[in-house]
Design a protein around this motif. Structure first.
Motif, PDB file in Angstrom:
ATOM      1  N   GLN A 168       0.675  -1.131  -0.201  1.00 50.68           N
ATOM      2  CA  GLN A 168      -0.007   0.370  -0.070  1.00 50.68           C
ATOM      3  C   GLN A 168       0.566   0.904   0.357  1.00 50.68           C
ATOM      4  OE1 GLN A 168      -2.378  -0.731   3.136  1.00 50.68           O
ATOM      5  NE2 GLN A 168      -3.638  -2.024   2.357  1.00 50.68           N
ATOM      6  N   ALA A 169       1.673   1.187   0.711  1.00 51.16           N
ATOM      7  CA  ALA A 169       2.751   2.136   0.922  1.00 51.16           C
ATOM      8  C   ALA A 169       3.557   3.318  -0.826  1.00 51.16           C
ATOM      9  CB  ALA A 169       3.733   2.506   2.159  1.00 51.16           C
ATOM     10  N   ALA A 170       3.616   2.179  -1.108  1.00 49.07           N
ATOM     11  CA  ALA A 170       4.276   1.993  -2.486  1.00 49.07           C
ATOM     12  C   ALA A 170       3.198   2.028  -3.755  1.00 49.07           C
ATOM     13  CB  ALA A 170       4.759   0.744  -3.014  1.00 49.07           C
ATOM     14  N   TYR A 171       2.197   1.963  -3.169  1.00 50.25           N
ATOM     15  CA  TYR A 171       1.382   2.344  -4.537  1.00 50.25           C
ATOM     16  C   TYR A 171       1.251   4.115  -4.234  1.00 50.25           C
ATOM     17  CZ  TYR A 171       0.009  -1.336  -6.687  1.00 50.25           C
ATOM     18  OH  TYR A 171      -0.110  -2.742  -7.108  1.00 50.25           O
ATOM     19  N   LEU A 172       1.271   4.599  -2.693  1.00 46.79           N
ATOM     20  CA  LEU A 172       0.719   5.405  -2.522  1.00 46.79           C
ATOM     21  C   LEU A 172       1.981   6.547  -2.780  1.00 46.79           C
ATOM     22  CD1 LEU A 172      -0.314   7.971  -0.573  1.00 46.79           C
ATOM     23  CD2 LEU A 172       0.806   6.804   1.255  1.00 46.79           C
ATOM     24  N   ALA A 173       3.449   5.858  -2.670  1.00 47.79           N
ATOM     25  CA  ALA A 173       4.736   6.840  -2.907  1.00 47.79           C
ATOM     26  C   ALA A 173       4.587   7.466  -4.649  1.00 47.79           C
ATOM     27  CB  ALA A 173       5.938   5.707  -3.076  1.00 47.79           C
ATOM     28  N   ARG A 174       4.111   5.921  -5.279  1.00 50.93           N
ATOM     29  CA  ARG A 174       3.808   6.794  -6.822  1.00 50.93           C
ATOM     30  C   ARG A 174       3.034   7.856  -7.121  1.00 50.93           C
ATOM     31  NH1 ARG A 174       2.618   0.969 -10.125  1.00 50.93           N
ATOM     32  NH2 ARG A 174       3.400  -0.048  -8.034  1.00 50.93           N
ATOM     33  N   ASP A 222       7.214  19.320  -1.780  1.00 51.44           N
ATOM     34  CA  ASP A 222       8.440  20.168  -1.320  1.00 51.44           C
ATOM     35  C   ASP A 222       9.137  19.724   0.164  1.00 51.44           C
ATOM     36  OD1 ASP A 222       8.308  22.089  -3.476  1.00 51.44           O
ATOM     37  OD2 ASP A 222       6.220  22.861  -2.541  1.00 51.44           O
ATOM     38  N   TRP A 223       8.288  18.871   0.817  1.00 48.44           N
ATOM     39  CA  TRP A 223       8.735  18.346   2.302  1.00 48.44           C
ATOM     40  C   TRP A 223       7.706  16.988   2.907  1.00 48.44           C
ATOM     41  CZ3 TRP A 223       7.369  21.775   6.867  1.00 48.44           C
ATOM     42  CH2 TRP A 223       8.522  21.374   8.030  1.00 48.44           C
ATOM     43  N   ILE A 224       8.222  16.359   3.604  1.00 51.22           N
ATOM     44  CA  ILE A 224       7.624  15.229   3.655  1.00 51.22           C
ATOM     45  C   ILE A 224       8.045  15.296   5.813  1.00 51.22           C
ATOM     46  CG2 ILE A 224       7.632  12.217   3.736  1.00 51.22           C
ATOM     47  CD1 ILE A 224       8.507  12.390   1.041  1.00 51.22           C
ATOM     48  N   VAL A 225       6.438  15.370   6.361  1.00 50.80           N
ATOM     49  CA  VAL A 225       6.823  15.527   7.121  1.00 50.80           C
ATOM     50  C   VAL A 225       6.184  14.521   8.243  1.00 50.80           C
ATOM     51  CG1 VAL A 225       6.319  16.703   9.762  1.00 50.80           C
ATOM     52  CG2 VAL A 225       7.093  17.604   7.478  1.00 50.80           C
ATOM     53  N   SER A 226       6.451  12.890   8.970  1.00 55.27           N
ATOM     54  CA  SER A 226       5.856  11.875   9.408  1.00 55.27           C
ATOM     55  C   SER A 226       5.924  11.696  10.955  1.00 55.27           C
ATOM     56  CB  SER A 226       6.264  10.823   8.921  1.00 55.27           C
ATOM     57  OG  SER A 226       7.545  10.166   9.510  1.00 55.27           O
ATOM     58  N   SER A 227       5.099  10.894  11.376  1.00 53.46           N
ATOM     59  CA  SER A 227       4.868  10.976  12.793  1.00 53.46           C
ATOM     60  C   SER A 227       6.618  10.363  13.470  1.00 53.46           C
ATOM     61  CB  SER A 227       3.846  10.510  13.521  1.00 53.46           C
ATOM     62  OG  SER A 227       4.344   8.881  14.513  1.00 53.46           O
ATOM     63  N   LYS A 228       6.832  10.507  14.416  1.00 53.47           N
ATOM     64  CA  LYS A 228       7.789   8.850  14.358  1.00 53.47           C
ATOM     65  C   LYS A 228       7.060   7.885  14.734  1.00 53.47           C
ATOM     66  CE  LYS A 228      11.245  12.741  16.299  1.00 53.47           C
ATOM     67  NZ  LYS A 228      11.861  13.467  17.490  1.00 53.47           N
ATOM     68  N   MET A 229       6.462   7.628  14.943  1.00 50.12           N
ATOM     69  CA  MET A 229       5.716   5.950  15.341  1.00 50.12           C
ATOM     70  C   MET A 229       6.586   5.056  13.757  1.00 50.12           C
ATOM     71  SD  MET A 229       2.486   6.322  16.856  1.00 50.12           S
ATOM     72  CE  MET A 229       2.326   4.819  17.557  1.00 50.12           C
ATOM     73  N   ASP A 230       6.462   3.516  14.354  1.00 48.13           N
ATOM     74  CA  ASP A 230       7.509   3.564  13.238  1.00 48.13           C
ATOM     75  C   ASP A 230       6.136   2.514  11.890  1.00 48.13           C
ATOM     76  OD1 ASP A 230       9.206   2.661  15.285  1.00 48.13           O
ATOM     77  OD2 ASP A 230       7.981   0.251  15.564  1.00 48.13           O
ATOM     78  N   ARG A 231       5.455   2.874  11.408  1.00 39.15           N
ATOM     79  CA  ARG A 231       4.528   3.568  10.860  1.00 39.15           C
ATOM     80  C   ARG A 231       4.282   4.634   9.842  1.00 39.15           C
ATOM     81  NH1 ARG A 231      -0.949  -0.800  12.508  1.00 39.15           N
ATOM     82  NH2 ARG A 231      -0.402   0.628  14.597  1.00 39.15           N
ATOM     83  N   ALA A 232       4.028   5.034  10.611  1.00 43.90           N
ATOM     84  CA  ALA A 232       4.456   6.399  10.150  1.00 43.90           C
ATOM     85  C   ALA A 232       5.952   6.276   8.946  1.00 43.90           C
ATOM     86  CB  ALA A 232       3.869   7.346  10.860  1.00 43.90           C
ATOM     87  N   VAL A 233       6.341   6.063   9.626  1.00 49.16           N
ATOM     88  CA  VAL A 233       8.186   6.530   9.411  1.00 49.16           C
ATOM     89  C   VAL A 233       8.654   5.955   8.511  1.00 49.16           C
ATOM     90  CG1 VAL A 233      10.741   5.842  10.264  1.00 49.16           C
ATOM     91  CG2 VAL A 233       9.431   7.031  11.834  1.00 49.16           C
ATOM     92  N   THR A 270       6.786   4.193   5.651  1.00 51.26           N
ATOM     93  CA  THR A 270       5.467   4.856   5.418  1.00 51.26           C
ATOM     94  C   THR A 270       6.017   5.809   4.098  1.00 51.26           C
ATOM     95  OG1 THR A 270       3.802   3.673   6.112  1.00 51.26           O
ATOM     96  CG2 THR A 270       3.569   5.453   3.907  1.00 51.26           C
ATOM     97  N   ALA A 271       6.365   6.919   5.387  1.00 51.99           N
ATOM     98  CA  ALA A 271       6.994   7.916   5.132  1.00 51.99           C
ATOM     99  C   ALA A 271       8.295   7.716   4.484  1.00 51.99           C
ATOM    100  CB  ALA A 271       7.893   8.898   5.706  1.00 51.99           C
ATOM    101  N   ASP A 272       9.568   6.763   4.965  1.00 50.20           N
ATOM    102  CA  ASP A 272      10.561   6.525   3.873  1.00 50.20           C
ATOM    103  C   ASP A 272      10.152   6.259   2.458  1.00 50.20           C
ATOM    104  OD1 ASP A 272      11.869   7.856   6.248  1.00 50.20           O
ATOM    105  OD2 ASP A 272      12.332   5.855   6.593  1.00 50.20           O
ATOM    106  N   ILE A 273       9.110   4.719   2.583  1.00 48.69           N
ATOM    107  CA  ILE A 273       8.954   4.706   0.668  1.00 48.69           C
ATOM    108  C   ILE A 273       8.359   6.033  -0.057  1.00 48.69           C
ATOM    109  CG2 ILE A 273       7.719   2.788  -0.349  1.00 48.69           C
ATOM    110  CD1 ILE A 273       7.651   1.180   2.365  1.00 48.69           C
ATOM    111  N   VAL A 274       7.760   6.615   0.546  1.00 46.44           N
ATOM    112  CA  VAL A 274       7.130   7.488  -0.426  1.00 46.44           C
ATOM    113  C   VAL A 274       8.607   8.817  -0.412  1.00 46.44           C
ATOM    114  CG1 VAL A 274       5.762  10.154  -0.164  1.00 46.44           C
ATOM    115  CG2 VAL A 274       4.428   7.618   0.941  1.00 46.44           C
ATOM    116  N   ALA A 275       9.265   9.087   0.412  1.00 51.77           N
ATOM    117  CA  ALA A 275      10.793   9.718   0.157  1.00 51.77           C
ATOM    118  C   ALA A 275      11.576   8.755  -1.302  1.00 51.77           C
ATOM    119  CB  ALA A 275      11.361  10.280   1.292  1.00 51.77           C
TER     120      ALA A 275
END
Length: 199
Positions: free
Chosen positions: A10-16, A24-35, A37-42
């Motif tokens: 799901q995160a890969a599809y969101l990243a696409r 311009d900027w990606i901000v994520s929660s520090k909780m594991d799943r958000a981190v 997901t944000a890294d996959i998007v990045a």
């Protein structure tokens, strides 16, 4: 708790999907799943800065956090019903009330807006959690926390809101939720259509 295999898909599809949004900027929660997901998007948004923000963590339900929902449904439901009825101080023992969650989200959202204006960022991707997203949408769009449960949420869906700010506009510093946000997309899931059994 980390993403499972389906969550990573799901995160890969969101990243696409996000790779076409000129972030311009990606901000994520520090909780594991958000981190994660944000890294996959990045990965599909090279050069876009990534920040972690403790105050974007999921709303705390105290003594029932981490437990299976069925075993504590009655406690969570009591709080949920209280919030819908306007009792925004309701909370599970050792948990967080809607008003307490609003206070931290108000502060972090003001800081995000201030940084975005300072750096001239136009498109900011905030990666957080279902309860927080519902509350944020209620505050940004409806200006009423009691309506948070009217906003649907699916894993790796996204909401898109817009606000017009002048370069010297600092209204967010007092109350960012008082600004005139426009909802452009609510719980958008078209990008996930290739994944079976979406939950």
């Amino acid at each position: 708790m980390s993403l499972n295999e389906k969550g990573r898909h799901q995160a890969a599809y969101l990243a696409r999907e996000m790779s076409n949004k000129q972030l311009d900027w990606i901000v994520s929660s520090k909780m594991d799943r958000a981190v994660e997901t944000a890294d996959i998007v990045a990965q599909l948004c090279p050069g876009v800065p990534v920040s972690r923000e403790e105050r974007l963590h999921e709303i705390s339900f105290g003594i029932v956090d981490g437990k299976k929902y069925k075993s504590c449904k009655h406690l969570v439901q009591q709080v949920s019903d209280g919030w819908k009825a306007g009792n925004l101080e309701a909370k599970v023992a050792e948990g967080e009330s809607a008003n307490e969650a609003k206070a931290r989200l108000q502060a972090v959202f003001a800081d995000i807006l201030a940084e975005a204006c300072k750096k001239k960022y136009r498109n900011v991707f905030i990666c957080t959690h279902g309860g927080v997203l519902r509350l944020l949408m209620a505050l940004l769009v409806n200006k009423d926390m009691r309506t948070s449960y009217t906003f649907p949420h699916r894993n790796c869906s996204y909401h898109r809101v817009a606000v017009e700010l002048d370069d010297d506009d600092n209204r967010w510093s007092a109350d960012p939720f008082s600004l005139g946000f426009e909802a452009l997309d609510i719980c958008k899931i078209d990008h996930l259509s290739g994944i079976a059994d979406l939950k």
